[in-house]
Write an enzyme that holds these catalytic residues in place. Structure first.
Site, mmCIF file in Angstrom:
data_model
loop_
_atom_site.group_PDB
_atom_site.id
_atom_site.type_symbol
_atom_site.label_atom_id
_atom_site.label_comp_id
_atom_site.label_asym_id
_atom_site.label_seq_id
_atom_site.Cartn_x
_atom_site.Cartn_y
_atom_site.Cartn_z
ATOM 1 N N ASN A 10 3.799 -7.805 2.853
ATOM 2 C CA ASN A 10 3.099 -8.329 4.024
ATOM 3 C C ASN A 10 3.234 -9.839 4.136
ATOM 4 O O ASN A 10 3.033 -10.396 5.207
ATOM 5 C CB ASN A 10 1.610 -7.947 3.964
ATOM 6 C CG ASN A 10 1.393 -6.500 4.333
ATOM 7 O OD1 ASN A 10 2.212 -5.648 4.013
ATOM 8 N ND2 ASN A 10 0.303 -6.216 5.038
ATOM 9 N N HIS A 28 1.241 -7.566 -4.621
ATOM 10 C CA HIS A 28 0.779 -8.946 -4.724
ATOM 11 C C HIS A 28 1.001 -9.523 -6.118
ATOM 12 O O HIS A 28 0.178 -10.276 -6.632
ATOM 13 C CB HIS A 28 -0.716 -9.038 -4.354
ATOM 14 C CG HIS A 28 -0.964 -8.789 -2.898
ATOM 15 N ND1 HIS A 28 -0.920 -9.785 -1.958
ATOM 16 C CD2 HIS A 28 -1.215 -7.642 -2.206
ATOM 17 C CE1 HIS A 28 -1.149 -9.267 -0.758
ATOM 18 N NE2 HIS A 28 -1.330 -7.976 -0.870
ATOM 19 N N ASP A 85 -4.320 -3.318 -2.706
ATOM 20 C CA ASP A 85 -4.052 -3.354 -1.260
ATOM 21 C C ASP A 85 -2.570 -3.543 -0.974
ATOM 22 O O ASP A 85 -1.810 -4.021 -1.826
ATOM 23 C CB ASP A 85 -4.845 -4.480 -0.590
ATOM 24 C CG ASP A 85 -4.516 -5.840 -1.190
ATOM 25 O OD1 ASP A 85 -4.353 -5.919 -2.426
ATOM 26 O OD2 ASP A 85 -4.412 -6.823 -0.432
ATOM 27 N N GLU A 86 -2.182 -3.154 0.204
ATOM 28 C CA GLU A 86 -0.883 -3.488 0.788
ATOM 29 C C GLU A 86 0.302 -3.172 -0.120
ATOM 30 O O GLU A 86 1.212 -3.986 -0.301
ATOM 31 C CB GLU A 86 -0.855 -4.973 1.187
ATOM 32 C CG GLU A 86 -1.901 -5.314 2.237
ATOM 33 C CD GLU A 86 -1.811 -6.766 2.717
ATOM 34 O OE1 GLU A 86 -2.014 -6.998 3.914
ATOM 35 O OE2 GLU A 86 -1.544 -7.664 1.894
ATOM 36 N N ILE A 87 0.305 -1.987 -0.696
ATOM 37 C CA ILE A 87 1.463 -1.561 -1.498
ATOM 38 C C ILE A 87 2.595 -1.210 -0.532
ATOM 39 O O ILE A 87 2.410 -0.431 0.396
ATOM 40 C CB ILE A 87 1.093 -0.363 -2.393
ATOM 41 C CG1 ILE A 87 -0.048 -0.769 -3.341
ATOM 42 C CG2 ILE A 87 2.314 0.117 -3.178
ATOM 43 C CD1 ILE A 87 -0.653 0.398 -4.098
#
Lengths: 554, 554
Positions: free
Chosen positions: A296, A271, A335-337
């Protein structure tokens, strides 16, 4: 930590459903005597040396709310049939605030930013039925502020009088959980400071004590960080859509004076595409397409976590950003690596190879550095659950772990002995259910369908299926607004009154108070609108004025 | 009726996606020359005797929008890289309006309320690239108004200039369908006149020409009807939550001046519980419980359709209510008639028995009376689909039938030769997807889940699976807002920009213009917000500034 068992919620079941306290006090007894505020009603303090100015301000705001809310009782005649009773009711002339403790008096602002385990929010509020002075006692000015908030919810308006039909009141209250938050994403779409301040006001009215500010993300970097101003200069949507250090200082002070700690988040190492605008050397797979293979959400881009210069840059950035905030906490995200992003980045692959490690290994090193840097300036790290559950990062036990993917993941976090903040998408995500927002997705639903109603979050039990020891690791929870499909235009309406439901769950404790929840939540919506916050209607007004009449089996 | 086939939408596919006309004109060619408005830019008329004051007002509003929109182009640099081109661009000094016809000049307000088949909305707009005068021609002042609306969408702002990069423009435009509406329910929750006016403004900006006002229902009766003032006196939520005849007159005039006809609805014989507050003699099963056995929503109550006095009362009520509106149409509703309500009502049972008829038989007689009464004062009836499909009422072929239960029901209506307005819940209901609103319904979804995205309505083909003759019976369609969970607090955000998607479907015709729709709809949202209407963000601003970059496969 205070007891999490609700003590006397059942008492509320027997009282008028128009009774409007939210969150429900944990111990309360009420009567059935009418009482009104005298025209010269005053709120005073006794025995408090050097009354903090933010307490004085809170008293003024409370008096203004009572004068201006002008909220009629939510019954069919809006209270008209009580006119005679109100006319002849005894008058309350004053509410007197005092502190039980005799130590140095701190301000609300000082107490609001203490570490969670040191925060004291309890109070005792007594409103006699005979017109004698009401009293509010607490061990802290923060507790006095919470009690003032409760006091401000007691009164309806009729023929120019602020009145209640339920005196006397005896309330002994304190929160079941120390962390009761609300998260706002200001990176997908920008929110001016005035919108955030209005939200902080609304949060304080339901005793939410933490603003989790997801301030930057891949889409934009609005935070002006000293020493790193190029990030916002190039990464913000435009020069006006930024938060300057002065803005942040003002906002943090505004929040603290309302009993709210501001926990900022700079999400890492994912992110972070916006950082590539000014520091392409630190970002892997910037703007890689098709984006769905690298992130994502578009645009793709993650910090080169195995690059020592990038780790150093990130540590310095976080320390500088953290210096803008008074909180003891700072979120480093996590999050969301996206693995494919690093696979595709030759530099990261070379660095991993040279160091003989994996992405998770490098992530652990990265996390030790940035968390250590924050610890060195007195900040405790907050992370998303993947850091622990997906990547097995060796986190300090003081770390607050936010569980968002599913409430089912809470068990795995507490089993490892970590503290949990409930932020589950299946319960608390305010953005779910509005359809897919990526383009050319004609019939797409939102990824976390369906819409998360207030009923879903209100019915949530934060302690379900946990042992007593594990329950002690549940620090609290919050609603969250990710803003792919939100902006200032729908901030109030998508947040309120839904976010009040978690405020009650984490203040009043699990078990809830189902029979009075909807009528009391109507009261919150109506009162919020009187105060300028556009909370939505949960039912036709016909139902709001007839508690229970629109229940499924009524 | 005008051709419904889109003529030149494909042209739009090749032009800049930041191009912001909505609805897309049916014939358009553009260029790539920069043009700006001169500081003294004027809109004048030529050859129009006695220019109607509402046309003069519309010109003034157009100039004000151009001056105040201050909308920068939705590209990454917000147009900055065009500064040089804009600086040296030729200036447009004037737009000249003229009428092709030479007959008596009517006002916009007069033309907006003509019967649908007589309404003329086409226009030709030419904006040369060389700075010579732009021209707007039409056969009607209503057409000139539509052209002014288009003209107002052409311009972006940069360094104090209103400019376009796409001159010359040659637009020949007219709607594919005569009816393009929006329905608002002001009975579940009340909306002040100011909210409705703001909505009418927004509707006019996307050429919606009908406000279907579901003004009363079982929950409240806010409409003050001459001769029947007891209905609102006892049936409105309160004295302030009413629409007086003066309010209605003002609103109807406000709408007409913006090219909008107001079709009011008094739903009968169901959805009339509020009438029982003042006329219990006319209502079967008032407030019967459990409500779910007697009505789709609380409170229960339906007109005693077999009672001659009630039929007479209803006819007189509708005629009086219709006199408040200038429209040629009036909706008598007819949805969700509950059989059990009549079964439980001894009086209705006795009347049916005495007349030797059934509920459907009595309903037919009831409908003949009330529709005949409306016809006698020049009003054509509008009904919900059940009147025809569920109850086989013998309707006049002029009746407009609104299909709401499912778009699949359209075929059955046109097969019987009736005109259809698309109002299907599976496509156009703005309230779907917000969870159940009846109380004690912890995990309830909304009955018409999921949320109806703009993509769903935009992809809808109003003519699908119909023969050519049947296609001629499709009059148009609309989005609808039922307000069980809505009020002034979320009116703008739940309606806009979604309702613009049907405005384009029914103006530009089926087939749509998928590639440019999302970028152009972003423009609508941004421009609406500049004009004070809180349209939501459909995507992160990062996506809005990069057309196509957030598509699923980008």
């Amino acid at each position: 930590m205070l007891s999490k068992v609700p003590i006397a919620l059942a008492v509320l079941l027997s009282i008028s459903p128009s009774f409007a306290l939210w969150p429900a006090p944990r111990q309360i007894t009420t009567g059935s005597t009418a009482l009104k505020l005298s025209p010269g009603f005053k709120i005073t303090t006794t025995g408090i040396k050097n009354v903090p100015s933010d307490l004085t301000d809170a008293i003024t705001r409370t008096l203004n709310f009572i004068a201006n809310d002008q909220l009629q009782a939510l019954v069919v005649d809006r209270g008209a049939s009580s006119a005679g009773v109100v006319k002849t009711a005894k008058s309350l002339s004053s509410l007197t605030l005092s502190l039980k403790s005799t130590g140095t008096v701190k301000s609300i602002s000082e107490e609001a930013i203490l570490p969670l385990e040191s925060r004291v929010e309890g109070y005792t509020l007594v409103i006699p039925a005979d017109g004698s002075a009401a009293t509010l006692q607490a061990n802290s000015t923060l507790g006095l502020f919470r009690g003032l908030t409760t006091f401000g919810q007691v009164w309806y308006e009729l023929n120019g009088n602020a009145y209640t039909l339920q005196a006397p009141f005896h309330i002994v209250d304190s929160p079941a959980f120390p962390y009761r938050g609300f998260m706002l994403d200001t990176a997908r779409n920008f929110f001016p400071i005035s919108d955030i301040k209005r939200t902080l006001d609304a949060m304080s009215w339901v005793k939410i004590n933490t603003f989790h500010w997801h301030v930057v993300d891949s889409q934009s970097f609005p935070l002006v960080v000293p020493g790193f101003t190029e990030l916002s200069a190039k990464g913000a949507y435009n020069a006006q859509s930024t938060y300057s250090p002065a803005d942040v200082k003002d906002l943090v002070a505004y929040a603290a004076a309302r009993g709210i700690d501001v926990i900022a988040e700079i999400d890492t190492p994912g992110h972070t595409a916006a950082i590539a605008q000014s520091h392409p050397e630190h970002i892997a797979c910037p703007d890689a397409t098709p984006w769905s293979q690298f992130a994502n959400e578009p645009p793709a881009g993650q910090l080169r976590l195995a690059n020592p210069a990038t780790v150093n840059f990130t540590s310095n950035l976080l320390v500088s950003a953290a210096s803008l905030f008074q909180s003891s906490y700072f979120s480093t995200g996590g999050d969301e690596i996206n693995a494919n992003c690093y696979t595709s980045d030759a530099q990261t692959q070379a660095e991993l190879s040279a160091q003989g490690t994996t992405v998770d290994g490098a992530l652990n090193t990265f996390a030790q550095h940035i968390h250590g840097a924050l610890r060195s300036v007195g900040k405790t790290a907050v992370v998303w659950e993947e850091m622990l559950l997906a990547h097995s990062v060796d986190l300090d036990k003081s770390t607050l772990v936010m569980v968002w993917i599913s409430s089912d993941d809470v068990a795995a976090v507490v089993q490892q002995g970590y503290k949990v903040i409930h932020t589950s998408s299946d319960v608390f995500y305010l953005d779910c259910g509005a359809g897919g927002w990526v383009g050319q997705n004609v019939l797409g639903n939102s990824w976390c369908d369906p819409f998360k109603t207030w009923q879903i979050s209100y019915a949530f039990d934060p302690l379900a299926n946990l042992t007593t020891d594990q329950q002690d690791l549940i620090v609290g929870g919050q609603h969250l607004l990710w803003t792919e499909q939100s902006g200032p235009a729908n901030l109030d309406s998508i947040v309120w009154p839904r976010a009040a439901s978690s405020a009650e769950v984490f203040w009043s404790g699990p078990g809830g108070n189902g029979d009075t929840a909807l009528p009391r939540l109507h009261d919150i919506s109506y009162r919020f609108r009187q105060r300028g916050v556009n909370a939505i209607s949960l039912q036709p007004e016909w139902c709001a004025l007839r508690p229970g009449a629109c229940d499924l089996n009524a």
